[in-house]
Design a protein around this motif. Structure first.
Motif, short mmCIF file in Angstrom:
data_model
loop_
_atom_site.label_atom_id
_atom_site.label_comp_id
_atom_site.label_asym_id
_atom_site.label_seq_id
_atom_site.Cartn_x
_atom_site.Cartn_y
_atom_site.Cartn_z
N TRP A 35 33.06 38.42 36.40
CA TRP A 35 32.80 37.10 35.84
C TRP A 35 33.66 36.82 34.61
CZ3 TRP A 35 30.60 32.53 36.77
CH2 TRP A 35 29.83 32.42 37.93
N THR A 36 34.03 37.84 33.89
CA THR A 36 34.95 37.66 32.77
C THR A 36 36.29 37.14 33.27
OG1 THR A 36 33.91 39.43 31.47
CG2 THR A 36 36.14 38.81 30.86
N SER A 39 35.67 33.39 34.95
CA SER A 39 35.42 32.32 33.99
C SER A 39 36.62 32.08 33.08
CB SER A 39 34.18 32.63 33.15
OG SER A 39 34.32 33.88 32.48
N ARG A 40 37.30 33.16 32.71
CA ARG A 40 38.48 33.04 31.85
C ARG A 40 39.55 32.17 32.51
NH1 ARG A 40 42.55 38.15 30.49
NH2 ARG A 40 44.37 36.89 29.88
N LEU A 43 38.61 28.34 33.28
CA LEU A 43 38.81 27.50 32.10
C LEU A 43 40.30 27.31 31.80
CD1 LEU A 43 36.04 28.94 29.74
CD2 LEU A 43 36.05 26.72 30.86
N THR A 193 41.80 32.22 41.39
CA THR A 193 40.44 31.72 41.13
C THR A 193 39.72 31.38 42.42
OG1 THR A 193 41.21 30.80 39.01
CG2 THR A 193 39.10 30.00 39.85
N ILE A 218 35.39 34.42 25.52
CA ILE A 218 35.86 33.80 26.76
C ILE A 218 36.76 32.61 26.45
CG2 ILE A 218 35.14 32.40 28.73
CD1 ILE A 218 34.88 35.31 29.28
#
Length: 301
Positions: A35-36, A39-40, A43, A193, A218
């Motif tokens: 998830w790091t 999500s990184r 964004l 992604t 993040i």
């Protein structure tokens, strides 16, 4: 792009990546490596595509033709490298991770010499060795004997895999000359992604367990290491080659020490010494020496 501008961009690149090491250790305490990573970069896409559109105005037909290379860059540089890096930080300290990553420039040079047939001079080789010594001085706190007395754990092995993956990513990026660097970063991140999204959704995430420090981390990683560092890296690799760009990776431990000092940790004499050696190594390897002096040096060896 001039080589001087490329050097400046590479310094900024590694400063931002040093922050990624610092924040990464805190973020994975609340968020899984999967998830790091997801999500990184999710964004980061919000910034990458507008920047690519306005600055480069890419030819999307050309981008489409390079889809295989862009997918490869996404799998290697976005998913592979980050997953191994954050997974490594779960099992080992930032110092140990830095120790393993210090061999990155040497691996890049090795791969580029054999796969891309790039050539390096004796003085550049001396710079590589000197910068590596400086890096080892920093991460071992002046006790170089630790390099031969320690046992490597699972995290160190994962970091070694990250080094190899980053080298392959850099080689693919170097050979992709038809797509502008910012566009290449944006599209490869988009592919990555999309690929990683189902796995992240299947794993799930509990947002109530995410603290403010992780959120800040993040956001930092999405803007600076993801957007600026990747764009600057790809631009610089194309401008001066992988071998010279790779040596700048040794600046990461130096900047990590500086960031730690700003956060309240004391900067030691060994860190200052190691940092000086790293900068001297970069100075030699990038060919900043006067050409005549370089030739003289070579003739006497």
């Amino acid at each position: 792009m001039s080589k001087y501008r490329a050097w400046l961009l590479l310094v900024a690149t590694n400063l931002f990546w040093a922050g990624n090491y610092v924040f990464g250790k805190y973020v994975i305490a609340d968020i899984t490596p999967l998830w790091t990573t997801f999500s990184r970069w999710l964004l980061a896409l919000l910034f990458l595509f507008p920047i690519a559109y306005f600055l480069e105005k890419p030819n999307w037909k050309t981008v489409k033709k390079a889809w295989l290379s862009l997918v490869s860059m996404g799998l290697l540089g976005v998913i592979g490298y980050n997953m191994f890096l954050y997974s490594a930080l779960e099992y080992t300290s930032s110092t140990n991770a830095a120790l393993v990553s210090a061999i990155n420039p040497a691996v890049i040079v090795l791969f580029s010499v054999f796969l891309l047939r790039e050539k390096i001079s004796r003085i550049q080789t001396s710079g590589i060795v000197l910068s590596l010594i400086g890096t080892f001085v920093i991460i071992t706190q002046g006790n170089l004997g630790q390099l031969f007395q320690r046992e490597y754990n699972k995290g160190d092995i994962l970091m070694l895999a990250a080094v190899v993956i980053w080298t392959l990513y850099s080689i693919v990026g170097r050979r992709l000359t038809t797509v502008p660097p910012i566009t290449a970063t944006a599209v490869s991140a988009l592919f990555a992604t999309i690929i990683i999204a189902p796995f992240a959704l299947a794993q799930g995430i509990n947002v109530t367990e995410i603290g403010p420090l992780a959120v800040t981390g993040i956001l930092y990683m999405a803007i600076f290491p993801s957007v600026f560092s990747f764009v600057f890296w790809n631009m610089s690799v194309r401008a001066i080659g992988i071998s010279q760009a790779g040596i700048f990776l040794n600046l990461i431990p130096v900047f990590t020490a500086l960031i730690s000092g700003i956060l309240g940790e004391q900067i030691t004499a060994t860190q200052v010494l190691g940092g000086s050696l790293v900068f001297m190594g970069v100075y030699l390897t990038t060919g900043m020496l006067d050409h005549k002096f370089a030739v003289l040096f070579a003739n006497h060896n």
